[in-house]
Design a protein around this motif. Structure first.
Motif, short mmCIF file in Angstrom:
data_model
loop_
_atom_site.label_atom_id
_atom_site.label_comp_id
_atom_site.label_asym_id
_atom_site.label_seq_id
_atom_site.Cartn_x
_atom_site.Cartn_y
_atom_site.Cartn_z
N ARG A 47 0.84 -1.19 0.00
CA ARG A 47 0.00 0.00 0.00
C ARG A 47 0.88 1.24 0.00
O ARG A 47 2.08 1.17 0.22
N ARG A 48 0.23 2.38 -0.24
CA ARG A 48 0.89 3.66 -0.08
C ARG A 48 -0.03 4.59 0.68
O ARG A 48 -1.24 4.35 0.78
N SER A 49 0.54 5.65 1.19
CA SER A 49 -0.24 6.58 2.00
C SER A 49 -1.27 7.30 1.15
O SER A 49 -1.05 7.60 -0.04
N ALA A 50 -2.40 7.60 1.76
CA ALA A 50 -3.44 8.35 1.08
C ALA A 50 -3.20 9.84 1.28
O ALA A 50 -2.94 10.29 2.40
N ASP A 51 -3.25 10.60 0.20
CA ASP A 51 -3.07 12.05 0.30
C ASP A 51 -4.41 12.74 0.06
O ASP A 51 -5.43 12.11 -0.21
N GLU A 52 -4.41 14.05 0.18
CA GLU A 52 -5.66 14.80 0.05
C GLU A 52 -6.25 14.70 -1.35
O GLU A 52 -7.48 14.72 -1.52
N ALA A 53 -5.41 14.54 -2.37
CA ALA A 53 -5.92 14.42 -3.73
C ALA A 53 -6.74 13.14 -3.90
O ALA A 53 -7.80 13.14 -4.52
N VAL A 54 -6.25 12.05 -3.32
CA VAL A 54 -6.98 10.78 -3.40
C VAL A 54 -8.28 10.87 -2.60
O VAL A 54 -9.35 10.43 -3.06
N ARG A 55 -8.21 11.45 -1.41
CA ARG A 55 -9.42 11.58 -0.60
C ARG A 55 -10.46 12.44 -1.31
O ARG A 55 -11.66 12.13 -1.29
N ALA A 56 -10.01 13.51 -1.95
CA ALA A 56 -10.95 14.39 -2.65
C ALA A 56 -11.57 13.68 -3.85
O ALA A 56 -12.77 13.83 -4.12
N ALA A 57 -10.76 12.90 -4.56
CA ALA A 57 -11.28 12.16 -5.71
C ALA A 57 -12.30 11.12 -5.27
O ALA A 57 -13.35 10.94 -5.91
N ALA A 58 -12.01 10.42 -4.15
CA ALA A 58 -12.95 9.43 -3.64
C ALA A 58 -14.26 10.08 -3.21
O ALA A 58 -15.35 9.57 -3.48
N SER A 59 -14.17 11.20 -2.53
CA SER A 59 -15.36 11.91 -2.10
C SER A 59 -16.17 12.38 -3.31
O SER A 59 -17.41 12.33 -3.30
N ARG A 60 -15.48 12.80 -4.35
CA ARG A 60 -16.16 13.32 -5.54
C ARG A 60 -16.96 12.23 -6.26
O ARG A 60 -18.11 12.44 -6.64
N VAL A 61 -16.37 11.04 -6.45
CA VAL A 61 -17.07 10.00 -7.21
C VAL A 61 -18.29 9.50 -6.44
O VAL A 61 -19.32 9.17 -7.04
N VAL A 62 -18.21 9.48 -5.11
CA VAL A 62 -19.37 9.07 -4.32
C VAL A 62 -20.45 10.15 -4.38
O VAL A 62 -21.64 9.85 -4.51
N ARG A 63 -20.04 11.40 -4.32
CA ARG A 63 -21.00 12.49 -4.41
C ARG A 63 -21.69 12.50 -5.77
O ARG A 63 -22.91 12.71 -5.87
N GLU A 64 -20.94 12.24 -6.83
CA GLU A 64 -21.53 12.21 -8.16
C GLU A 64 -22.51 11.05 -8.30
O GLU A 64 -23.54 11.17 -8.98
#
Length: 312
Positions: A225-242
């Motif tokens: 694994r690798r650490s999660a950064d804010e860009a990944v968290r924002a992308a994940a939040s965006r696809v769920v919101r969409e």
């Protein structure tokens, strides 16, 4: 809280990381090393169904679905996503509350008379991979009905206790999905050991993975694994919101209990009944139906009989 509920709801020290496709396969291997039977979605007979998995390669990579009332078709996707499909024609109830369960057997001996043997619950250590938020809600309902109170079902409890749940947030709802209006998705908030959000974009194919239990955090620590950064968290939040914004349907804001109670004599029920073929499909696809009946069978000699519980 009923007897089946554990530390998932209150677990506070949550781990978070990013997995690639290799990490997903490592997850399946890690669960199998722990002695678990891994169940997840796969393509078979023109549908995405639940079955035992030996590796993540058996997941429906590159397959989506067309879903509408009375219509279901799988279709090819160009992106190789593993979970970009809505819930299929089965539910996890198939494994937690099987269609047929033998309850006891009796054998008649010419000298000693009849001997009755109760069927012991089958102990299976399950890991469910790809549990949707609506499925998590359905499992909680079954937990309350079949695992709580004075009349617990021992077979259900034996299958449910300790089951490892890997939830997957929905990114592409079907035309008949309505989880937003029920507060049941498309994101997950509790009741899981691990939760995945699948991302396929210019940055590659990856999964934001977060733990929801101590065992989930321990499994995640074993994976590449690798650490999660804010860009990944924002992308994940965006696809769920969409996904929430593209929900196919919604339930009206009514008191369903009162509505059902006050409409027992409505003509609509007669209309539905007149078209019923008694095929049992509604029982098979409903993730929370728990009604059962019993059937007794005997062999041709009459010296051996069995009692089975089955879906009604």
């Amino acid at each position: 809280m009923n007897d089946l509920e554990d530390d998932r709801a209150d677990y506070g020290d949550r781990a978070e990381a990013v997995l690639d496709r290799g990490g997903l396969d490592a997850l399946v291997r890690a669960l199998k090393r722990r002695g678990r039977t891994v169940i997840g979605p796969t393509v078979r007979d023109g549908a995405i169904v639940l079955d035992e998995l030996d590796s993540a390669d058996e997941l429906p990579h590159g397959w989506g679905v067309e879903l509408e009332a009375g219509h279901y078709r799988i279709r090819r996707r160009p992106d190789g996503a593993a979970f970009a499909h809505s819930a299929g024609p089965q539910s996890w109830k198939t494994y937690l509350h099987p269609e047929r369960v033998r309850q006891w057997t009796v054998d008649r001996h010419p000298v000693d008379g009849p001997t009755v043997r109760a069927e012991e619950p089958r102990i299976v250590s399950y890991a469910f991979l790809g549990v949707r938020p609506c499925d998590l809600r359905a499992i909680r309902i079954l937990d309350r009905v079949m695992g709580g109170g004075r009349h617990r079902d021992p077979d259900y409890v034996s299958r449910r206790t300790g089951a490892f749940l890997v939830a997957v947030e929905c990114t592409e709802p079907g035309a008949t999905c309505f989880c937003v209006s029920m507060g049941a998705g498309p994101g997950v908030d509790a009741g899981y050991d691990l939760a995945l959000t699948e991302l396929v974009d210019a940055s590659g194919h990856r999964f934001l993975c977060r733990s929801g239990s101590e065992e989930g955090a321990a499994v995640l620590a074993e994976l590449p694994r690798r650490s999660a950064d804010e860009a990944v968290r924002a992308a994940a939040s965006r696809v769920v919101r969409e996904a929430a914004e593209h929900m196919g349907r919604s339930m009206p804001p009514v008191d369903l209990r009162s509505l059902m109670r006050d409409s027992l004599d409505a003509e609509r029920w007669d209309d539905v009944t007149s078209r019923c073929l008694s095929c049992g499909n509604c029982t098979m696809v409903c993730p929370t139906c728990f009604c059962t009946t019993t059937e007794d069978v005997t062999d041709l000699t009459g010296d051996h009989a069995e009692r089975w519980r089955r879906w009604d």
